[in-house]
Write a protein that holds these residues in place. Structure first.
Motif, PDB file in Angstrom:
ATOM      1  N   UNK A   8       0.826  -1.205   0.000  1.00  0.00           N
ATOM      2  CA  UNK A   8       0.000   0.000   0.000  1.00  0.00           C
ATOM      3  C   UNK A   8       0.862   1.257   0.000  1.00  0.00           C
ATOM      4  N   UNK A   9       2.034   1.199   0.609  1.00  0.00           N
ATOM      5  CA  UNK A   9       2.938   2.351   0.551  1.00  0.00           C
ATOM      6  C   UNK A   9       3.423   2.598  -0.874  1.00  0.00           C
ATOM      7  N   UNK A  10       3.582   1.519  -1.644  1.00  0.00           N
ATOM      8  CA  UNK A  10       4.043   1.675  -3.028  1.00  0.00           C
ATOM      9  C   UNK A  10       2.940   2.183  -3.946  1.00  0.00           C
ATOM     10  N   UNK A  11       1.672   2.049  -3.561  1.00  0.00           N
ATOM     11  CA  UNK A  11       0.585   2.508  -4.410  1.00  0.00           C
ATOM     12  C   UNK A  11      -0.099   3.757  -3.862  1.00  0.00           C
ATOM     13  N   UNK A  12      -0.430   3.762  -2.580  1.00  0.00           N
ATOM     14  CA  UNK A  12      -1.212   4.863  -2.015  1.00  0.00           C
ATOM     15  C   UNK A  12      -0.386   6.118  -1.745  1.00  0.00           C
ATOM     16  N   UNK A  29     -11.947  16.908   0.583  1.00  0.00           N
ATOM     17  CA  UNK A  29     -12.609  17.655  -0.497  1.00  0.00           C
ATOM     18  C   UNK A  29     -12.471  16.868  -1.800  1.00  0.00           C
ATOM     19  N   UNK A  30     -11.300  16.973  -2.426  1.00  0.00           N
ATOM     20  CA  UNK A  30     -11.095  16.247  -3.684  1.00  0.00           C
ATOM     21  C   UNK A  30     -10.536  14.846  -3.457  1.00  0.00           C
ATOM     22  N   UNK A  31      -9.815  14.654  -2.347  1.00  0.00           N
ATOM     23  CA  UNK A  31      -9.252  13.340  -2.027  1.00  0.00           C
ATOM     24  C   UNK A  31     -10.156  12.690  -0.985  1.00  0.00           C
ATOM     25  N   UNK A  32     -10.967  11.749  -1.435  1.00  0.00           N
ATOM     26  CA  UNK A  32     -11.848  11.013  -0.528  1.00  0.00           C
ATOM     27  C   UNK A  32     -11.531   9.530  -0.655  1.00  0.00           C
ATOM     28  N   UNK A  33     -12.126   8.740   0.218  1.00  0.00           N
ATOM     29  CA  UNK A  33     -11.896   7.297   0.172  1.00  0.00           C
ATOM     30  C   UNK A  33     -12.373   6.715  -1.152  1.00  0.00           C
ATOM     31  N   UNK A  34     -13.494   7.228  -1.668  1.00  0.00           N
ATOM     32  CA  UNK A  34     -14.006   6.713  -2.932  1.00  0.00           C
ATOM     33  C   UNK A  34     -13.095   7.093  -4.094  1.00  0.00           C
ATOM     34  N   UNK A  35     -12.598   8.324  -4.101  1.00  0.00           N
ATOM     35  CA  UNK A  35     -11.733   8.739  -5.211  1.00  0.00           C
ATOM     36  C   UNK A  35     -10.429   7.962  -5.208  1.00  0.00           C
ATOM     37  N   UNK A  36      -9.876   7.698  -4.009  1.00  0.00           N
ATOM     38  CA  UNK A  36      -8.642   6.907  -3.927  1.00  0.00           C
ATOM     39  C   UNK A  36      -8.918   5.482  -4.389  1.00  0.00           C
ATOM     40  N   UNK A  38     -11.307   4.427  -6.394  1.00  0.00           N
ATOM     41  CA  UNK A  38     -11.644   4.375  -7.809  1.00  0.00           C
ATOM     42  C   UNK A  38     -10.404   4.514  -8.680  1.00  0.00           C
ATOM     43  N   UNK A  39      -9.481   5.374  -8.298  1.00  0.00           N
ATOM     44  CA  UNK A  39      -8.266   5.565  -9.101  1.00  0.00           C
ATOM     45  C   UNK A  39      -7.303   4.384  -8.968  1.00  0.00           C
ATOM     46  N   UNK A  40      -7.237   3.802  -7.793  1.00  0.00           N
ATOM     47  CA  UNK A  40      -6.235   2.764  -7.525  1.00  0.00           C
ATOM     48  C   UNK A  40      -6.847   1.391  -7.291  1.00  0.00           C
ATOM     49  N   UNK A  41      -8.069   1.168  -7.765  1.00  0.00           N
ATOM     50  CA  UNK A  41      -8.765  -0.079  -7.425  1.00  0.00           C
ATOM     51  C   UNK A  41      -8.023  -1.316  -7.896  1.00  0.00           C
TER      52      UNK A  41
END
Length: 97
Positions: A8-12, A29-36, A38-41
């Protein structure tokens, strides 16, 4: 758990650093759990699969033995009465009958 944290450190972490400091986005605001997610699923899913696979392989190939011989066999000897031991008539590695 360590493998999951490392993956997770290498991706997140790089994703967060790019979004926060390059794009100027903020947490909540722009960085939410869903946005993270969705981008890195696919990366997060791959990290979870690799972690489970690694743990399974390590536990499956862990050496085991059914015939175990103890190198040192100790037997506790208790006196019937209390007191100090004044003399021992048996040395180390001697057989006692």
């Amino acid at each position: 758990m360590l493998e999951l944290m490392l993956c997770s450190m290498l991706t997140l972490l790089p994703d967060f650093l790019i979004r926060r400091f390059v794009q100027g986005k903020r947490l909540g605001k722009e960085i939410t759990l869903f946005s993270v997610w969705y981008e890195l699923r696919w990366g997060i899913t791959l990290c979870l699969i690799l972690t489970v696979l690694l743990i399974t392989v390590v536990l499956y190939n862990h050496p085991s033995s059914k015939d175990v011989n103890a190198l040192f066999r100790t037997i506790s000897i208790f006196a019937e009465t209390g007191g100090r031991v004044s003399e021992v008539y048996v040395g180390y590695n001697q057989k006692v009958k």
